[in-house]
Scaffold this active site. Sequence first.
Site: not given
Length: 747
Positions: A364, A471, A507, A629-630, A640, A677
């Site tokens: 967060h 987000r 998203r 990233n994922d 990661r 992204c």
Amino acid sequence: MEAQTGTDSRKLLRRLRDVMAEDAAGQQRLDQITQLIADEMHTEVCSIYLFRDEDTLELCATEGLNPEAVHQTRMRMGEGLVGRVARTGDVINTDDAPNTKGFRYMAETGEEAYSSFLGVPIQRLGEKLGVLVAQSRAARHYSEEEVYAIEVVAMVLAEMTELGAFIGEGAAMSARHQQPVLFRGATGQEGASQGHVWLHEPRVVVTNPIADDPEREMERLNGAVEELRVGVDRMLSRAATGDKEQLEVLEAYRMFANSKGWMRRMEEDISRGLSAEAAVEKEQSAARARMVQVNDAYLRERLHDLDDLSNRLLRILTGQGGETGAEMPDDPILIARNIGPAELLDYGRKLKGIVLEEGSVGSHAAIVARALAIPLVIHADRITTEALNGDMVLVDGDQGIVHLRPDETVAAAFRDKMAMQAQAQDRYVSIRDKPAETLCGTRIHLTMNAGLMADLPSLESSGAEGVGLFRTELQFLVRSRMPRRAELSEIYAQVMNAAGDKRVIFRTLDIGSDKVLPYMTATDEPNPAMGWRAIRVGLDKPGVMRMQLQALIRAAAGRPLSVMFPFVAQREEFRSARAEMEKALERERILGHPIPSKLEVGAMLETPSLAFAPHRFYQEVDFLSIGGNDLKQFFFAADRENERVRRRYDTLNVSFLSFLENIVARCDATRTPLSFCGEDAGRPVEAACFAAIGLRGLSMRPASIGPVKSILRRIDLVDLRTVIHEARDEGHQSVRQMVMKYLKGKL
């Protein structure tokens, strides 16, 4: 051997305080303390071992061993009985030291004559400082009273090091909180900043560990505990209608605040000669030591509750902490063990940087830090025990490095780096309104990532062509309850109004993994990153998804709307999610609400499986965004969040680039718009390579748009693509070296 009594313990501590009060250098004080303890405990040897660095103990003072061994004898953490005490934090009490597991003979000390060994850790709130040792020739097991007495002395020694009592020529302890310290953590958000420390939870410094009047200290303790109990009861009454988990935490607080065992132990500490503050901190240190060794998650949480409660009690007793009236500096760098998103948003953009002992790249705090464009370093181990409010600190988010109280040479070099970055940003302003068009005439669309209304001004200042990723989970994470549809609709409308005619891709809710809603029951999963998260949660809880989709439709109010579903792993998940969108649209039609003039529904490609989805999927989806990233962590099977492996694999690895090229080819065949992204999109070299292999859209943090646009406007993608293919044909594992060589000749 007569046992120590409470009175004897107080006598020992009073003598210790007298030694501390003398005007003497640090080494002299250490020598006097070992003589004092040996005398009071009627033992032939007393030695103090302190840490020279985090892995090395040094004999710094002794009564009874060879004095020439002082500052010469050193051992590693875990080496010998002394090293074992330091590593485990446990007391070793044996009447046959040479035959005790882990014993190591130090010839230079002359300790072969001593059979008995008593070693206790010198530590403060989990911070290891050294080991205090008593030895005797006679084979004897030290009594419980003697062990307790030396533990109390060790605790006072730890407090004295905090106050700088052992500073001076020849002493091992340098001035606490005065020396430069370098912390190597991990990057949570890139960027560099300079400022002064602002502790989220200021540490309490106990200045009076030894007290003469036990009755007075008992009164102070009882008064503070009563105030604490009243405060906890007040919090419970306010939270009576709150969520179940918050109530459970507060009930645990009340249980500890009323614990007779906790009170009895602190009262016993006071009867031995400690002040009320020192008694609280002694029990807090014991709880933290247990916390490290406990594997059970529930017990760890309860020990954490006790730790927090102890902090509250210490602040009441000392008057230190949040109520001191300390003013936040003009350039605050926030230092904390961890922090929630709501608390971080309360600080807002006034922060120049953030440093956390815990956290993760997807936590967060990291999400909010990125939204606020504040440099963030995570995993800066022990920084909360080293930093004090007002200390100078340099945060290098690019390297994951923090310089606390840097010397002038380091500070000057850091300022030069920041000045160069500022000059570069000035250069980027000149191309802000120009397109990201390469020398070969290819146009790359650069958009920004966002998550808060505070991000939207960056649309204009950065030169972004739109928001490639908004987000939506932040509006859920910062609340203590589920937001209402009307609240979300208003927020989304404000975002669209602020963006004007620029496209915003929303998203849908991406929770799970390390993003757990405070009002949602957490699920204990062995691998949350590959567990119940994102679209999986949305499809299993369709009510939340429908509510969010309706809020988005109402916010559009007849304008174009772009929505993207996260973490789609197969075609059927996308079809199910799109069906929910159709249901939401139909409901809004029935209610008479305006429908978006144009609706685009896309998906994030974050799992390798979606790259191999049926051809029909690529025809059905309106657009795709590669969640780099994922996708990268699953492609390389490298978590990661794991520092040991996450930097091991290069984004410009030929295998990964070939995989991306395959996705580009599939999208080209169906004319499906595709973008990339993630963090790598904002790195100029990686961005150039993505463009060279056919990606025409990149979404990144606003500050990265200038550097990426600058490099794209100065290269020919045809030439760069040739370099990439040559590196692959020559068998290189990564194209980075050849690409850098090419770029160096062009830029």
